[in-house]
Enzyme design. Structure first.
Site, mmCIF file in Angstrom:
data_model
loop_
_atom_site.group_PDB
_atom_site.id
_atom_site.type_symbol
_atom_site.label_atom_id
_atom_site.label_comp_id
_atom_site.label_asym_id
_atom_site.label_seq_id
_atom_site.Cartn_x
_atom_site.Cartn_y
_atom_site.Cartn_z
ATOM 1 N N HIS A 1 0.932 -1.098 0.023
ATOM 2 C CA HIS A 1 0.175 0.017 -0.031
ATOM 3 C C HIS A 1 0.792 1.216 0.160
ATOM 4 C CE1 HIS A 1 -3.507 -2.510 0.084
ATOM 5 N NE2 HIS A 1 -3.389 -2.481 1.445
ATOM 6 N N HIS B 1 -9.948 1.938 0.503
ATOM 7 C CA HIS B 1 -9.693 0.889 1.572
ATOM 8 C C HIS B 1 -10.780 0.880 2.451
ATOM 9 C CE1 HIS B 1 -7.602 -2.184 3.985
ATOM 10 N NE2 HIS B 1 -6.960 -2.272 2.816
ATOM 11 N N GLU C 1 -11.304 -4.054 -3.053
ATOM 12 C CA GLU C 1 -10.328 -2.853 -3.434
ATOM 13 C C GLU C 1 -10.118 -3.013 -4.594
ATOM 14 O OE1 GLU C 1 -6.877 -3.116 -0.763
ATOM 15 O OE2 GLU C 1 -8.392 -4.718 0.447
HETATM 16 C C1 BGC Z 1 -4.699 -6.529 2.151
HETATM 17 C C2 BGC Z 1 -4.357 -7.107 3.624
HETATM 18 C C3 BGC Z 1 -3.767 -6.193 4.539
HETATM 19 C C4 BGC Z 1 -4.865 -4.914 4.605
HETATM 20 C C5 BGC Z 1 -4.306 -4.174 5.643
HETATM 21 C C6 BGC Z 1 -5.617 -5.336 2.503
HETATM 22 O O1 BGC Z 1 -5.626 -4.620 1.133
HETATM 23 O O2 BGC Z 1 -4.706 -7.322 1.319
HETATM 24 O O3 BGC Z 1 -3.359 -8.304 3.353
HETATM 25 O O4 BGC Z 1 -3.646 -6.761 5.894
HETATM 26 O O5 BGC Z 1 -4.942 -4.596 3.330
HETATM 27 O O6 BGC Z 1 -5.451 -3.523 6.137
#
Ligand code: BGC
Length: 372
Positions: free
Chosen positions: A126, A200, A337
């Protein structure tokens, strides 16, 4: 002090009440570094409300009606900026410059090798240690004739978290009177770079903090998904969902197969995978997911121009105390997402996430809220 940026009232010619969509702006505390945070409240004529803060372009609240017209807040989040800064996990945020994982935090463009922070085991997740979810964006709100609209802008400098190129990003949230939240992402760069932006929000259509999401019925418009290794990096295979717990082509309760002894579910600790969306042509706006919560009747439909969707069933939620003192336990919320596939910069067979100078990154995802 509350400041009304714009309020438009469209008077109904045949009745005595007025329909109104509006955007309100107010101060919402300061970050640890003393930066002022603002909250924007988007309202439509049907009584839906979406609240967004300029820190992380975070959606902090969505009030949506059930089948009896009762509103509830259907996204997880916090009551203050301090909790957003401390209890990370990307609650409601726009993630970038690259949403999802890049293997070992390494990729190359031509002869240039780039190294990113490894903030998720050996991988970069991310956008790195300080991604777009932790930046204060510049917000500007407008209410138009038939929608309430907020644009948020961010300048990510050349070398930010190891990524090349000055990236100018604009995210626009539009709440329409048809109960649609349209999210448009635009970006330009002055050097070849990679870009993959997503939203998210953790959804719970029964209401944030009101239990787990295992009874929600989910449909994903995908014949295949991208299996992962034990660090959640795709193996490169596009695996057919037929005969696996990853087959959501017909609506299935999230909890119906999540505990199966399936290698991919064990690796993910549940669902934490990217599905390959069925598309007639790349980049077309098409159906990605439908979510139905049977007790309240609330429904969420997601359409996107993106090729993939990460369905994450909140497997790392661990009892964080959120809005109104409610706790977010294991699988109390789930994320959808919309995105390009994880680790695309290292996978030639995946749709490209390369962005060149002169090009505009431009993707749209539409969340439609309903009830039945
Ligand atoms: C991921 C997860 C991660 C989370 C964090 C998601 O987009 O796929 O693996 O733990 O984000 O909040």
């Amino acid at each position: 002090m509350k400041k009304y940026i714009a309020t438009l009232a469209a008077a109904c010619a045949f009745c005595s009440f007025a329909n109104a969509q509006s955007v309100k702006q107010e101060d919402w505390g300061k970050t640890k570094n003393g930066e002022q945070v603002k909250m924007f409240t988007l309202k439509n004529s049907k009584g839906m409300t979406v609240k967004v803060i300029d820190y992380g372009a975070i959606i902090t609240e969505i009030q949506a009606p059930d089948r009896n017209g009762e509103f509830a807040d259907i996204v997880l989040g916090f009551d203050n900026i301090k909790d957003y800064q401390e209890l990370t996990d990307y609650f409601g945020a726009v993630v970038g410059r690259y949403g999802n994982r890049i293997a070992e935090g390494k990729f190359s463009i031509g002869d240039n090798d780039y190294t990113l922070p490894q903030n998720n085991g050996v991988n970069s997740l991310h956008g790195g240690k300080v991604g777009f979810d932790q930046k204060v964006w510049k917000g500007e709100a407008v209410a138009t004739g038939d929608s309430a609209k907020l644009t948020l802008k961010l300048k990510s400098p050349d070398g930010d978290q190891g990524y090349p190129g000055n990236l100018d990003v604009t995210v626009t949230y539009t709440l329409t009177n048809e109960n649609k939240l349209i999210v448009n992402y635009k970006a330009t760069t002055d050097k070849p770079t990679v870009c993959n932006l997503t939203q998210h929000s953790y959804f719970n259509l029964y209401g944030a903090g009101n239990g787990n999401i295992l009874g929600h019925e989910v449909m994903l418009n995908a014949d295949a998904f991208t299996p992962v290794d034990e660090t959640l990096i795709p193996t490169g295979e596009l695996k057919k969902v037929d005969g696996t717990p990853f087959d959501f082509r017909k609506p299935r309760p999230v909890g119906s197969r999540i505990e199966k002894a399936d290698e991919q579910l064990i690796i993910g600790g549940g669902y934490d995978h990217n599905w390959v969306l069925n598309k007639k042509s790349p980049g077309e706006m098409s159906l990605a997911a439908r979510v139905y919560e049977p007790v309240s009747g609330r429904m969420l439909t997601i359409e996107t121009t993106e090729p993939g969707i990460q369905f994450y069933s909140g497997n790392f939620l661990a009892g964080q105390t959120g809005k109104g003192g409610k706790n977010y336990f294991f699988r109390y919320g789930m994320c959808f997402e919309t995105q390009h596939f994880p680790d695309s910069p290292n996978r030639e067979n995946f749709p490209s996430t390369l962005l060149n100078p002169g090009e505009t990154y431009d993707t749209t995802t539409v969340f439609t809220f309903g009830a039945q």
